[in-house]
Design a protein around this motif. Structure first.
Motif, PDB file in Angstrom:
ATOM      1  N   LEU A  35      -6.256  -6.215 -10.053  1.00  0.00           N
ATOM      2  CA  LEU A  35      -6.949  -6.808  -8.911  1.00  0.00           C
ATOM      3  C   LEU A  35      -7.987  -7.825  -9.374  1.00  0.00           C
ATOM      4  CD1 LEU A  35      -7.672  -7.186  -6.001  1.00  0.00           C
ATOM      5  CD2 LEU A  35      -8.960  -5.027  -6.049  1.00  0.00           C
ATOM      6  N   ARG A  36      -8.709  -7.521 -10.428  1.00  0.00           N
ATOM      7  CA  ARG A  36      -9.708  -8.468 -10.922  1.00  0.00           C
ATOM      8  C   ARG A  36      -9.036  -9.769 -11.368  1.00  0.00           C
ATOM      9  NH1 ARG A  36     -13.101  -5.007 -15.116  1.00  0.00           N
ATOM     10  NH2 ARG A  36     -14.806  -6.486 -14.727  1.00  0.00           N
ATOM     11  N   GLU A  37      -7.860  -9.644 -11.990  1.00  0.00           N
ATOM     12  CA  GLU A  37      -7.118 -10.846 -12.384  1.00  0.00           C
ATOM     13  C   GLU A  37      -6.610 -11.597 -11.153  1.00  0.00           C
ATOM     14  OE1 GLU A  37      -4.087  -9.397 -14.971  1.00  0.00           O
ATOM     15  OE2 GLU A  37      -5.464  -9.082 -16.673  1.00  0.00           O
ATOM     16  N   ALA A  38      -6.166 -10.841 -10.141  1.00  0.00           N
ATOM     17  CA  ALA A  38      -5.670 -11.485  -8.922  1.00  0.00           C
ATOM     18  C   ALA A  38      -6.791 -12.224  -8.192  1.00  0.00           C
ATOM     19  CB  ALA A  38      -5.041 -10.444  -8.002  1.00  0.00           C
ATOM     20  N   ALA A  88      -4.279  -6.658  -4.589  1.00  0.00           N
ATOM     21  CA  ALA A  88      -3.869  -7.493  -5.722  1.00  0.00           C
ATOM     22  C   ALA A  88      -2.576  -8.232  -5.405  1.00  0.00           C
ATOM     23  CB  ALA A  88      -3.705  -6.633  -6.973  1.00  0.00           C
ATOM     24  N   GLU A  89      -1.624  -7.533  -4.785  1.00  0.00           N
ATOM     25  CA  GLU A  89      -0.384  -8.199  -4.377  1.00  0.00           C
ATOM     26  C   GLU A  89      -0.647  -9.227  -3.290  1.00  0.00           C
ATOM     27  OE1 GLU A  89       3.249  -6.152  -3.693  1.00  0.00           O
ATOM     28  OE2 GLU A  89       2.733  -4.458  -4.999  1.00  0.00           O
ATOM     29  N   ALA A 125       0.830  -1.204   0.000  1.00  0.00           N
ATOM     30  CA  ALA A 125       0.000   0.000   0.000  1.00  0.00           C
ATOM     31  C   ALA A 125       0.862   1.251   0.000  1.00  0.00           C
ATOM     32  CB  ALA A 125      -0.928  -0.008   1.217  1.00  0.00           C
ATOM     33  N   GLY A 126       1.948   1.235   0.764  1.00  0.00           N
ATOM     34  CA  GLY A 126       2.851   2.383   0.786  1.00  0.00           C
ATOM     35  C   GLY A 126       3.485   2.634  -0.572  1.00  0.00           C
ATOM     36  N   ARG A 127       3.921   1.560  -1.226  1.00  0.00           N
ATOM     37  CA  ARG A 127       4.501   1.714  -2.565  1.00  0.00           C
ATOM     38  C   ARG A 127       3.474   2.264  -3.540  1.00  0.00           C
ATOM     39  NH1 ARG A 127       6.399  -3.436  -1.575  1.00  0.00           N
ATOM     40  NH2 ARG A 127       4.932  -4.286  -3.106  1.00  0.00           N
ATOM     41  N   ALA A 128       2.248   1.771  -3.430  1.00  0.00           N
ATOM     42  CA  ALA A 128       1.207   2.230  -4.351  1.00  0.00           C
ATOM     43  C   ALA A 128       0.907   3.712  -4.159  1.00  0.00           C
ATOM     44  CB  ALA A 128      -0.058   1.398  -4.149  1.00  0.00           C
ATOM     45  N   LEU A 129       0.898   4.168  -2.908  1.00  0.00           N
ATOM     46  CA  LEU A 129       0.668   5.591  -2.645  1.00  0.00           C
ATOM     47  C   LEU A 129       1.762   6.459  -3.254  1.00  0.00           C
ATOM     48  CD1 LEU A 129      -0.523   5.429   1.072  1.00  0.00           C
ATOM     49  CD2 LEU A 129      -1.801   6.491  -0.801  1.00  0.00           C
ATOM     50  N   ARG A 130       2.979   5.977  -3.184  1.00  0.00           N
ATOM     51  CA  ARG A 130       4.109   6.768  -3.670  1.00  0.00           C
ATOM     52  C   ARG A 130       4.287   6.667  -5.192  1.00  0.00           C
ATOM     53  NH1 ARG A 130       6.553   4.104   0.616  1.00  0.00           N
ATOM     54  NH2 ARG A 130       7.601   2.746  -0.893  1.00  0.00           N
TER      55      ARG A 130
END
Length: 392
Positions: free
Chosen positions: A71-74, A276-277, A51-56
């Protein structure tokens, strides 16, 4: 004209949810909160870092309304790995929590005058959402301690107006799991009467019986008539993230996405990247988390039993249920919960608040066990002293 007369009747006289009320009382009295269901322990660190990486590093603007493609694929990959489901990303719609998915599904499927079968006890959002859609809830009570699904009562509940059946498996608040035979009977009823099933499966990964979850969607005739609902909040213990999803086939998925677009349209995109991750993490991560929750379950169950409380069988969810009558306590559940939060300093949930209709048991209370060991031990000790004081 008075403003009150403008309020929709579903909400005009509605009380606060039992979870909100008991949590407020816990804060007011400095009590241990075993009422509202959320873990106190840390979530998987991998998701926090994601989540932190995604924010940055990723977008913080609107994602696609139906959810990030990643996310849909995950979600599809996760269910293929964990439950053997073969799904396409177009079948998954990401929502702001499972409650929004429930609302979208009911608003899509229920028209004024339709009847919707609800098994009780149930998540307290079900019936108000049905009524707001113009439908009529038809309640089937499940009896403790086993909370089995009565095939005869289900058959009798179906009328020409019945359109939808809502199933919650595993079942909150009871913590029970439907048998293969029970699920098969529910599936046959849906197929025989052309009903759509909204299958609330948010507790699918919070099981302690050693058996893999089986979705209602997998039974004969159900793939095209089931809306499967899931929750990252329950899978990972991240209830505040409010990332959920609903899964359905073809035209049903299209209609669900149209309802969703006018509720929240889209959910927090950095959290979607992180989930997703998370869904792609090794199974050992989930199994380790479940083992920790299971240890809390056994600890609280042992503490309550040593204090003289009768704890009902439990195979899933974050909750244990205590039978007050079998524990020698004459108080009804609501009175017990109100007094326990004030006099014992422990918040619980009266299970009668999660029933609609008739045949409501008033001798059961629900307690959440996903708390640190010292909190569970202190809560059990306080309840033990409270029980002794009641016995007087």
């Amino acid at each position: 004209m008075k403003t009150a007369r403008k309020i929709h009747p579903v909400y005009a006289n509605m009380e606060r949810t039992v979870f909100d009320r008991m949590s407020a009382l816990a804060r007011e009295h400095g009590a241990i909160n075993l009422g509202q269901g959320f873990p106190d322990g840390p979530p998987p660190q991998e998701l926090i870092e994601a989540a932190g990486r995604a924010l940055r590093d990723r977008s913080n603007q609107y994602p696609p309304g139906a959810g990030l493609q990643e996310l849909r694929e995950a979600i599809c990959g996760y269910y293929a790995r964990r439950q053997g489901l073969t799904l396409a990303p177009e079948q998954a719609i990401v929502t702001s929590g499972a409650t929004e998915a429930l609302a979208a599904a009911l608003f899509t499927l229920v028209s004024p005058g339709d009847e919707v079968i609800l098994f009780q006890p149930a998540y307290d959002a079900y019936a108000p959402l049905v009524r707001r859609a113009g439908g009529a809830p038809v309640s089937i009570a499940l009896s403790p301690p086993q909370f089995r699904y009565p095939a005869e009562a289900l058959a009798a509940a179906v009328t020409p107006k019945t359109r939808v059946l809502v199933l919650n498996d595993p079942l909150n608040p009871a913590g029970t799991v439907a048998s293969h035979e029970e699920l098969a009977a529910i599936a046959r009823t849906c197929a025989d009467h052309d009903l759509v099933a909204i299958s609330d499966e948010v507790w699918e990964e919070v099981r302690f019986d050693g058996t893999a979850h089986r979705s209602l969607m997998t039974f004969p005739g159900m793939a095209e008539r089931t809306v499967k609902i899931g929750s990252a909040g329950k899978i990972f213990g991240l209830t505040g993230w409010k990332i959920g999803w609903m899964i359905a086939e073809g035209h049903l998925a299209t209609a669900l996405s149209r309802a969703h677009q006018f509720l929240t349209f889209a959910s927090a995109v950095p959290l979607q990247w992180a989930v997703a991750e998370g869904l792609s993490l090794p199974d050992a991560v989930l199994e380790g988390q479940r083992a920790g929750w299971g240890a809390g379950r056994e600890r609280l169950k042992t503490g309550l039993a040593q204090a003289g409380f009768e704890v009902l069988p439990n195979a899933a969810t974050w909750f244990l249920t205590v039978d007050l009558a079998a524990s020698g306590i004459a108080l009804p559940d609501r009175a017990f919960s109100e007094r326990a939060v004030v006099e014992a300093g422990v918040a619980t949930v009266p299970v009668s608040a999660l029933y609609q209709g008739e045949n409501v048991p008033e001798h059961l209370v629900r307690l959440c066990f996903t708390k640190p060991d010292e909190v569970l031990d202190e809560a059990a000790g306080r309840l033990a002293r409270f029980r002794m004081a009641l016995a007087g």
